[in-house]
Scaffold this motif. Sequence first.
Motif, PDB file in Angstrom:
ATOM      1  N   GLY A   1       0.943  -1.174   0.011  1.00 54.01           N
ATOM      2  CA  GLY A   1      -0.008  -0.011   0.047  1.00 54.01           C
ATOM      3  C   GLY A   1       0.843   1.228   0.078  1.00 54.01           C
ATOM      4  N   GLU A   2       0.678   2.133   0.858  1.00 51.36           N
ATOM      5  CA  GLU A   2       1.163   3.567   0.959  1.00 51.36           C
ATOM      6  C   GLU A   2       2.525   3.405   1.900  1.00 51.36           C
ATOM      7  OE1 GLU A   2      -2.561   6.680   0.452  1.00 51.36           O
ATOM      8  OE2 GLU A   2      -1.780   6.199   2.424  1.00 51.36           O
ATOM      9  N   SER A   3       2.875   2.259   2.271  1.00 51.86           N
ATOM     10  CA  SER A   3       4.004   2.106   3.111  1.00 51.86           C
ATOM     11  C   SER A   3       5.213   1.304   1.863  1.00 51.86           C
ATOM     12  CB  SER A   3       4.015   1.050   3.962  1.00 51.86           C
ATOM     13  OG  SER A   3       3.203   1.715   5.139  1.00 51.86           O
ATOM     14  N   LEU A   4       4.668   1.437   0.640  1.00 50.36           N
ATOM     15  CA  LEU A   4       5.666   0.936  -0.672  1.00 50.36           C
ATOM     16  C   LEU A   4       6.413   2.044  -0.974  1.00 50.36           C
ATOM     17  CD1 LEU A   4       6.785  -0.809  -2.632  1.00 50.36           C
ATOM     18  CD2 LEU A   4       4.859  -0.828  -3.943  1.00 50.36           C
ATOM     19  N   HIS A   5       7.700   2.591  -0.920  1.00 50.88           N
ATOM     20  CA  HIS A   5       8.392   3.506  -1.438  1.00 50.88           C
ATOM     21  C   HIS A   5       9.158   3.101  -2.529  1.00 50.88           C
ATOM     22  CE1 HIS A   5       6.647   5.021   2.192  1.00 50.88           C
ATOM     23  NE2 HIS A   5       7.674   4.411   2.922  1.00 50.88           N
ATOM     24  N   GLY A   6       8.835   3.520  -3.726  1.00 45.48           N
ATOM     25  CA  GLY A   6       9.543   3.294  -4.934  1.00 45.48           C
ATOM     26  C   GLY A   6       8.774   1.908  -5.827  1.00 45.48           C
ATOM     27  N   PRO A   7       9.653   1.456  -6.905  1.00 47.64           N
ATOM     28  CA  PRO A   7       8.932   0.241  -7.513  1.00 47.64           C
ATOM     29  C   PRO A   7       9.017  -0.989  -6.708  1.00 47.64           C
ATOM     30  CG  PRO A   7      10.867   1.666  -8.730  1.00 47.64           C
ATOM     31  CD  PRO A   7      10.739   2.153  -7.407  1.00 47.64           C
ATOM     32  N   LEU A   8       8.022  -1.711  -6.898  1.00 55.17           N
ATOM     33  CA  LEU A   8       7.738  -2.904  -6.048  1.00 55.17           C
ATOM     34  C   LEU A   8       9.026  -3.771  -6.067  1.00 55.17           C
ATOM     35  CD1 LEU A   8       6.197  -4.791  -3.943  1.00 55.17           C
ATOM     36  CD2 LEU A   8       4.950  -5.516  -6.385  1.00 55.17           C
ATOM     37  N   LYS A   9       9.501  -3.906  -7.244  1.00 53.34           N
ATOM     38  CA  LYS A   9      10.630  -5.184  -7.525  1.00 53.34           C
ATOM     39  C   LYS A   9      11.767  -4.448  -6.996  1.00 53.34           C
ATOM     40  CE  LYS A   9      12.075  -3.089 -12.075  1.00 53.34           C
ATOM     41  NZ  LYS A   9      12.174  -3.468 -13.462  1.00 53.34           N
ATOM     42  N   GLN A  10      11.888  -3.460  -6.395  1.00 55.86           N
ATOM     43  CA  GLN A  10      12.983  -2.872  -5.461  1.00 55.86           C
ATOM     44  C   GLN A  10      13.054  -3.038  -4.069  1.00 55.86           C
ATOM     45  OE1 GLN A  10      14.665   1.093  -7.324  1.00 55.86           O
ATOM     46  NE2 GLN A  10      14.394   0.226  -9.072  1.00 55.86           N
ATOM     47  N   SER A  11      11.664  -3.438  -3.628  1.00 62.21           N
ATOM     48  CA  SER A  11      11.297  -3.322  -2.186  1.00 62.21           C
ATOM     49  C   SER A  11      12.305  -4.554  -1.778  1.00 62.21           C
ATOM     50  CB  SER A  11       9.966  -3.562  -2.118  1.00 62.21           C
ATOM     51  OG  SER A  11       9.621  -3.880  -0.583  1.00 62.21           O
ATOM     52  N   THR A  12      13.029  -4.245  -0.433  1.00 62.04           N
ATOM     53  CA  THR A  12      13.725  -5.351   0.159  1.00 62.04           C
ATOM     54  C   THR A  12      12.977  -5.683   1.480  1.00 62.04           C
ATOM     55  OG1 THR A  12      14.776  -3.697   1.624  1.00 62.04           O
ATOM     56  CG2 THR A  12      15.854  -4.325  -0.498  1.00 62.04           C
ATOM     57  N   ALA A  13      11.561  -5.486   1.574  1.00 61.40           N
ATOM     58  CA  ALA A  13      10.672  -5.661   2.667  1.00 61.40           C
ATOM     59  C   ALA A  13      10.494  -7.216   2.809  1.00 61.40           C
ATOM     60  CB  ALA A  13       9.152  -5.268   2.350  1.00 61.40           C
ATOM     61  N   SER A  14      10.265  -7.579   4.169  1.00 59.45           N
ATOM     62  CA  SER A  14      10.264  -9.112   4.277  1.00 59.45           C
ATOM     63  C   SER A  14       9.135  -9.174   5.414  1.00 59.45           C
ATOM     64  CB  SER A  14      11.656  -9.720   4.770  1.00 59.45           C
ATOM     65  OG  SER A  14      12.172  -9.354   6.079  1.00 59.45           O
ATOM     66  N   ILE A  15       8.717 -10.325   5.555  1.00 58.44           N
ATOM     67  CA  ILE A  15       7.891 -10.733   6.824  1.00 58.44           C
ATOM     68  C   ILE A  15       8.512 -10.445   8.118  1.00 58.44           C
ATOM     69  CG2 ILE A  15       6.179 -12.546   7.847  1.00 58.44           C
ATOM     70  CD1 ILE A  15       5.620 -13.463   5.062  1.00 58.44           C
ATOM     71  N   VAL A  16       9.727 -10.951   8.159  1.00 56.43           N
ATOM     72  CA  VAL A  16      10.503 -10.755   9.352  1.00 56.43           C
ATOM     73  C   VAL A  16      10.666  -9.449   9.776  1.00 56.43           C
ATOM     74  CG1 VAL A  16      12.828 -10.800  10.435  1.00 56.43           C
ATOM     75  CG2 VAL A  16      11.512 -13.093   9.199  1.00 56.43           C
ATOM     76  N   GLN A  17      10.728  -8.527   8.932  1.00 55.88           N
ATOM     77  CA  GLN A  17      10.986  -6.942   9.146  1.00 55.88           C
ATOM     78  C   GLN A  17       9.541  -6.632   9.573  1.00 55.88           C
ATOM     79  OE1 GLN A  17      12.247  -5.687   5.463  1.00 55.88           O
ATOM     80  NE2 GLN A  17      14.350  -5.528   5.931  1.00 55.88           N
TER      81      GLN A  17
END
Length: 286
Positions: free
Chosen positions: A70-86
């Motif tokens: 959602g609005e906690s995605l900053h930049g292109p999705l394919k560049q996101s380093t987000a994880s469930i552990v985070q």
Amino acid sequence: MSAFENLSIHCNDGYELSARFYPHQTTSKHALPILICPATGITKTFYNSYATWLTEQGHDVLVFDFRGIGESLHGPLKQSTASIVQWGQLDIPAAIDTLINKTQAAQVIILGHSAGGQLLGIVPNYNKVAKVVAVSGSTGHVKDLKGRTKLLAPVMFNIIFPIARYTLGYGPTNAIGMGENLPKDVAREWAQFCSKPGYVLNALGKTVQQDFHAQVNCPITAVWSTDDEIATKANVKDLLRLYPNAPTDMIELNPKATGHKAIGHMLMFKSSHKNLWSIIEKELHI
């Protein structure tokens, strides 16, 4: 009518999350505020109707988007380093602190939907949580899934996600009706966690070094429906067993008994199922 304040949540690693704070709409309020933690790939707007209804019952409520969603995605999705552990180690702890600072409450009550109710065991400030109500919360172990999901999950986890990681750079869940597309590491961990019993415990010694499951002693109640293909009875029990020192309870809902054709994994928060809302709200008390 919905009334909320847009907030930013600042995580310990500097990441910023988008959130909404819903103040109580009654003359008096409950002592402990409610933190709604979303399901995988589900944005905070999905919970707007229920969050608004909770304010009419005297609750202060905070709901947010996990990083990469959602609005906690900053930049292109394919560049996101987000994880469930985070989500568990950084996002939920920051949301807890933000809500406590906002309301000056001693603790919060987590209303977690699916993954949002499954991560307390890796939340460093778990002691600031007075209770968890896990709606459709379970380990999602693939062998104990049911119906169409039991057939779809192995294909998604073992074929679609691995290929898409290198071709698209993200997990394409939107195309199969499972929420927003996911950051690649969220998709990878989701498959890893559900491959065996125990969910996030499957990451111990890998991406998870600190395990607080045994230290958690607040009450945990799982609310689930008999037609849920993910949070099946076996998978709900598998989640609750991870907290050996917490009082746990299971509340089973039956669609026909509650006047619905289906409840499943997602419908408890829909206005069409408003007659179920008080069942959940009743558990949001100590």
